[in-house]
Design a protein around this motif. Structure first.
Motif, mmCIF file in Angstrom:
data_model
loop_
_atom_site.group_PDB
_atom_site.id
_atom_site.type_symbol
_atom_site.label_atom_id
_atom_site.label_comp_id
_atom_site.label_asym_id
_atom_site.label_seq_id
_atom_site.Cartn_x
_atom_site.Cartn_y
_atom_site.Cartn_z
ATOM 1 N N ILE A 51 -17.216 -51.803 -44.344
ATOM 2 C CA ILE A 51 -17.646 -50.738 -45.254
ATOM 3 C C ILE A 51 -17.439 -51.203 -46.691
ATOM 4 N N ILE A 52 -18.137 -50.509 -47.589
ATOM 5 C CA ILE A 52 -17.970 -50.680 -49.034
ATOM 6 C C ILE A 52 -17.318 -49.416 -49.569
ATOM 7 N N GLY A 53 -16.276 -49.564 -50.373
ATOM 8 C CA GLY A 53 -15.664 -48.390 -50.984
ATOM 9 C C GLY A 53 -14.983 -47.489 -49.965
ATOM 10 N N ALA A 54 -14.953 -46.205 -50.295
ATOM 11 C CA ALA A 54 -14.192 -45.237 -49.503
ATOM 12 C C ALA A 54 -15.094 -44.453 -48.545
ATOM 13 N N LEU A 55 -14.498 -44.085 -47.418
ATOM 14 C CA LEU A 55 -15.098 -43.111 -46.518
ATOM 15 C C LEU A 55 -14.525 -41.729 -46.818
ATOM 16 N N LYS A 56 -15.283 -40.704 -46.542
ATOM 17 C CA LYS A 56 -14.768 -39.340 -46.672
ATOM 18 C C LYS A 56 -13.592 -39.167 -45.714
ATOM 19 N N ASN A 57 -12.439 -38.813 -46.275
ATOM 20 C CA ASN A 57 -11.186 -38.681 -45.498
ATOM 21 C C ASN A 57 -10.849 -39.962 -44.729
ATOM 22 N N ASN A 58 -11.320 -41.107 -45.239
ATOM 23 C CA ASN A 58 -11.098 -42.413 -44.598
ATOM 24 C C ASN A 58 -11.599 -42.449 -43.155
ATOM 25 N N ALA A 258 -20.143 -46.649 -50.975
ATOM 26 C CA ALA A 258 -19.151 -45.656 -50.557
ATOM 27 C C ALA A 258 -19.847 -44.385 -50.064
ATOM 28 N N ASP A 259 -19.116 -43.607 -49.284
ATOM 29 C CA ASP A 259 -19.663 -42.328 -48.809
ATOM 30 C C ASP A 259 -20.007 -41.403 -49.968
ATOM 31 N N ASN A 260 -21.064 -40.635 -49.780
ATOM 32 C CA ASN A 260 -21.370 -39.534 -50.679
ATOM 33 C C ASN A 260 -20.464 -38.355 -50.351
ATOM 34 N N GLU A 261 -20.137 -37.572 -51.370
ATOM 35 C CA GLU A 261 -19.287 -36.380 -51.144
ATOM 36 C C GLU A 261 -19.854 -35.472 -50.067
ATOM 37 N N ASN A 262 -21.182 -35.437 -49.946
ATOM 38 C CA ASN A 262 -21.831 -34.509 -49.023
ATOM 39 C C ASN A 262 -22.146 -35.125 -47.665
ATOM 40 N N THR A 263 -21.556 -36.278 -47.371
ATOM 41 C CA THR A 263 -21.866 -36.959 -46.114
ATOM 42 C C THR A 263 -21.461 -36.120 -44.901
ATOM 43 N N ASN A 264 -22.219 -36.302 -43.814
ATOM 44 C CA ASN A 264 -21.801 -35.711 -42.533
ATOM 45 C C ASN A 264 -20.941 -36.698 -41.739
ATOM 46 N N GLN A 265 -20.682 -37.871 -42.335
ATOM 47 C CA GLN A 265 -19.785 -38.909 -41.797
ATOM 48 C C GLN A 265 -20.319 -39.643 -40.571
ATOM 49 N N PHE A 267 -21.766 -42.491 -38.861
ATOM 50 C CA PHE A 267 -21.828 -43.896 -39.268
ATOM 51 C C PHE A 267 -23.246 -44.458 -39.149
ATOM 52 N N LYS A 268 -23.982 -44.004 -38.148
ATOM 53 C CA LYS A 268 -25.318 -44.545 -37.906
ATOM 54 C C LYS A 268 -26.305 -44.177 -39.006
ATOM 55 N N THR A 269 -26.058 -43.080 -39.697
ATOM 56 C CA THR A 269 -26.989 -42.643 -40.748
ATOM 57 C C THR A 269 -26.373 -42.746 -42.138
ATOM 58 N N LYS A 270 -25.236 -43.407 -42.239
ATOM 59 C CA LYS A 270 -24.567 -43.600 -43.534
ATOM 60 C C LYS A 270 -25.503 -44.339 -44.495
ATOM 61 N N GLU A 271 -25.501 -43.927 -45.750
ATOM 62 C CA GLU A 271 -26.356 -44.585 -46.732
ATOM 63 C C GLU A 271 -26.024 -46.076 -46.828
ATOM 64 N N GLY A 272 -27.069 -46.905 -46.767
ATOM 65 C CA GLY A 272 -26.908 -48.340 -46.933
ATOM 66 C C GLY A 272 -26.423 -49.089 -45.705
ATOM 67 N N ILE A 273 -26.187 -48.372 -44.610
ATOM 68 C CA ILE A 273 -25.647 -49.047 -43.419
ATOM 69 C C ILE A 273 -26.690 -50.006 -42.841
#
Length: 296
Positions: A51-58, A258-265, A267-273
């Motif tokens: 990953i790049i940067g932070a995940l929401k709630n890690n 990094a995750d967007n604040e509004n992510t549903n978390q 992983f398969k649809t994470k931005e830039g994955i």
């Protein structure tokens, strides 16, 4: 510590995280990398995966199961990474999945990072092999910190970053509370290819760009001309960062964000994955080129 040298440059790479920590002129002993002062920021050039940067709630969610990953993933402080092979102009490091990693990242993979010296340049190559029987999801990037100012007669604000193309782009602001990408942006480029470096440029954390046309950035001094450039044709995101009190600048080619604040978390649809099919290999490289004027 591992070393590599040619007629112009020598580099040092730490075993932990296979982290590049010096790019030095053979003739003048000038070091172009930040010294990782632990009172400011104690890293040189972390390798970012998966990953790049932070995940929401890690945390991310995969197939309805939750997994935790630290900021920037698990390569940068990893003690299991090994020197895989070495020749006169390259070092190759390797990390293979293990039981501990499968608990946080349930994919069987091989991660390679290659440092290759050629004349006045250093190529940094990332290679990911999916040795699983399912699709592997990942992000990947670099985080090299360059000394700024490089020479004793200079100040930080004597420096600019010059991009290869004229840009009109906003930075995507990071929420300081959680390290996530907010929905807010701030204009950085207004039809220019130059970014003047000042310490307060980074008061709100990194500059995060998603839509730059440029794939090359040059660090330039008003007093000593072009110092070095970073070319990143394989990477579509770019971070520019420093600690506000740090005499360095990070030029960070990213495949992911990094995750967007509004992510549903998910992983398969994470931005830039990125997705890598079973038994396939992925490669991406960036190039650090030191201007020859500082090597003669």
């Amino acid at each position: 510590m591992y070393n590599l040298e040619n007629e112009k440059l020598k580099i040092n790479v730490k075993k932990i995280g296979a982290e590049l920590c010096k790019i030095v002129s053979v003739k003048h002993d000038t070091n172009f990398m930040w010294n990782a002062d632990s009172n400011v920021w104690g890293s040189f050039a972390p390798n970012l995966f998966p990953i790049i940067g932070a995940l929401k709630n890690n945390t991310y969610i995969l197939e309805n199961e939750s997994f935790e990953l630290p900021k920037h993933g698990f390569i940068r402080h990893n003690t299991d990474i090994q020197l895989h092979k070495q020749n006169e102009n390259s070092l190759v490091f390797k990390l293979t999945y293990n039981e501990a990693l499968l608990k946080m990242y349930p994919f069987k993979f091989e991660f390679y990072i290659t440092y290759k010296l050629n004349d006045n340049s250093l190529e940094v190559q990332h290679t990911i092999k999916n040795i699983d029987n399912k699709v592997l999801y990942f992000s990947l990037g670099g985080h090299p910190a360059f000394k700024c100012p490089v020479f004793e007669n200079e100040n930080y604000d004597d420096y600019i970053l010059e991009f290869e193309q004229i840009e009109s782009s906003n930075t995507h602001l990071i929420n300081p509370q959680n390290g996530l990408i907010s929905s807010n942006t701030r204009a950085i480029f207004n039809n220019t290819n130059q970014l003047k470096l000042t310490h307060n440029l980074f008061n709100d954390d990194a500059l995060v760009f998603k839509d730059l046309k440029s794939r090359k950035v040059t660090l330039k001094s008003n007093l000593n001309g072009e110092i070095l450039s970073v070319s990143y044709p394989d990477y579509n995101y770019l971070g520019i960062w420093a600690k506000p009190n740090g005499d360095f600048v990070c030029i960070e080619p990213w495949l992911g964000i990094a995750d967007n604040e509004n992510t549903n978390q998910d992983f398969k649809t994470k931005e830039g994955i990125l997705k890598l099919d079973a038994n396939k290999t992925f490669e991406a490289s960036y190039l650090i080129e030191i201007n020859n004027a500082h090597l003669h």
